[in-house]
Design a protein around this motif. Structure first.
Motif, short mmCIF file in Angstrom:
data_model
loop_
_atom_site.label_atom_id
_atom_site.label_comp_id
_atom_site.label_asym_id
_atom_site.label_seq_id
_atom_site.Cartn_x
_atom_site.Cartn_y
_atom_site.Cartn_z
N PHE A 75 0.83 -1.21 0.00
CA PHE A 75 0.00 0.00 0.00
C PHE A 75 0.86 1.25 0.00
N ILE A 76 1.86 1.28 0.86
CA ILE A 76 2.74 2.45 0.95
C ILE A 76 3.53 2.63 -0.34
N TYR A 77 4.03 1.54 -0.91
CA TYR A 77 4.80 1.61 -2.14
C TYR A 77 3.95 2.14 -3.30
N VAL A 78 2.77 1.57 -3.47
CA VAL A 78 1.90 2.00 -4.57
C VAL A 78 1.46 3.45 -4.37
N PHE A 79 1.10 3.83 -3.15
CA PHE A 79 0.69 5.20 -2.90
C PHE A 79 1.80 6.19 -3.23
N THR A 80 3.01 5.89 -2.79
CA THR A 80 4.14 6.79 -3.06
C THR A 80 4.44 6.86 -4.55
N THR A 81 4.42 5.74 -5.23
CA THR A 81 4.69 5.73 -6.66
C THR A 81 3.64 6.50 -7.44
N THR A 85 4.29 9.97 -9.49
CA THR A 85 3.98 9.95 -10.93
C THR A 85 2.96 11.02 -11.27
N LYS A 86 1.95 11.16 -10.43
CA LYS A 86 0.92 12.18 -10.66
C LYS A 86 1.54 13.57 -10.69
N ASP A 87 2.38 13.87 -9.71
CA ASP A 87 3.02 15.18 -9.67
C ASP A 87 3.88 15.42 -10.90
N THR A 88 4.60 14.42 -11.32
CA THR A 88 5.45 14.55 -12.51
C THR A 88 4.62 14.80 -13.75
N LEU A 89 3.57 14.02 -13.94
CA LEU A 89 2.73 14.18 -15.14
C LEU A 89 1.99 15.51 -15.15
N PHE A 101 -5.55 23.70 -8.24
CA PHE A 101 -6.84 23.66 -8.92
C PHE A 101 -7.39 22.24 -8.95
N LEU A 102 -6.55 21.28 -9.32
CA LEU A 102 -6.99 19.88 -9.37
C LEU A 102 -7.36 19.34 -7.99
N LYS A 103 -6.61 19.74 -6.97
CA LYS A 103 -6.93 19.27 -5.62
C LYS A 103 -8.25 19.85 -5.13
N LEU A 104 -8.50 21.14 -5.43
CA LEU A 104 -9.72 21.78 -4.95
C LEU A 104 -10.95 21.32 -5.71
N TYR A 105 -10.86 21.26 -7.02
CA TYR A 105 -12.04 20.95 -7.83
C TYR A 105 -12.12 19.51 -8.31
#
Length: 172
Positions: A75-81, A85-89, A101-105
């Motif tokens: 769980f921790i590995y997948v969450f961190t990855t 990846t999300k931040d990079t993309l 914006f994405l976090k709020l809406y």
């Protein structure tokens, strides 16, 4: 065993002091009798063997502990990855200003809907059914993504060059 003796001695002294302060004689023997009766009903902690004092897990619990540890690691590995990846993309495609914006809406409404739906379902379903109902949407999404969306990514994505050329021709 020593801990049981210490707690029994503590109960005897506390019971004797309480009874003696009320003016009753023989309070210590009453407390001793009640303590010995209560110890007969409780399972002995000294019979449970642990792997070590710093690792207080019984050998019979080791397979369960190992499975839970592996699950927690995954769980921790997948969450961190996924988070990295999300931040990079997002930063490379939309810019860093898109994250709030994405976090709020995006994230907050989805999390709110999930919490409300989960709380309603937890009142209706049992634990096992709730677990499976919660996991099924994730399995369905990953299955659709792996076998439908990702293989058809060229068809589903907008051809950026063609759109830019069409817009440039229309403006010019």
């Amino acid at each position: 065993d020593a801990l049981d003796q210490l707690s029994a001695a503590h109960r005897v002294s506390a019971g004797g002091a309480t009874n003696n302060s009320q003016g009753q004689a023989g309070g210590a023997t009453t407390a001793t009798k009640s303590t010995s009766k209560s110890n007969q009903n409780q399972p002995s902690t000294s019979s449970t063997t642990h792997i070590s004092t710093k690792f207080p897990i019984a050998p019979s619990e080791l397979p369960h502990f190992a499975c839970m540890s592996v699950l927690m690691f995954l769980f921790i590995y997948v969450f961190t990855t996924v988070r990295d990846t999300k931040d990079t993309l997002v930063v490379s495609n939309c810019g860093a200003e898109a994250i709030p914006f994405l976090k709020l809406y995006g994230v907050m409404p989805c999390a709110t809907v999930f919490i409300v739906a989960y709380s309603k379902l937890s009142n209706v379903l049992g634990k096992r059914a709730l677990f499976y109902v919660t996991l099924v949407p994730f399995f369905v999404f990953y299955g659709v993504f792996a076998f439908v969306l990702f293989p058809m990514r060229d068809v589903l994505h907008f051809p950026v060059r063609e759109v830019v050329e069409t817009v440039a021709e229309t403006v010019a």
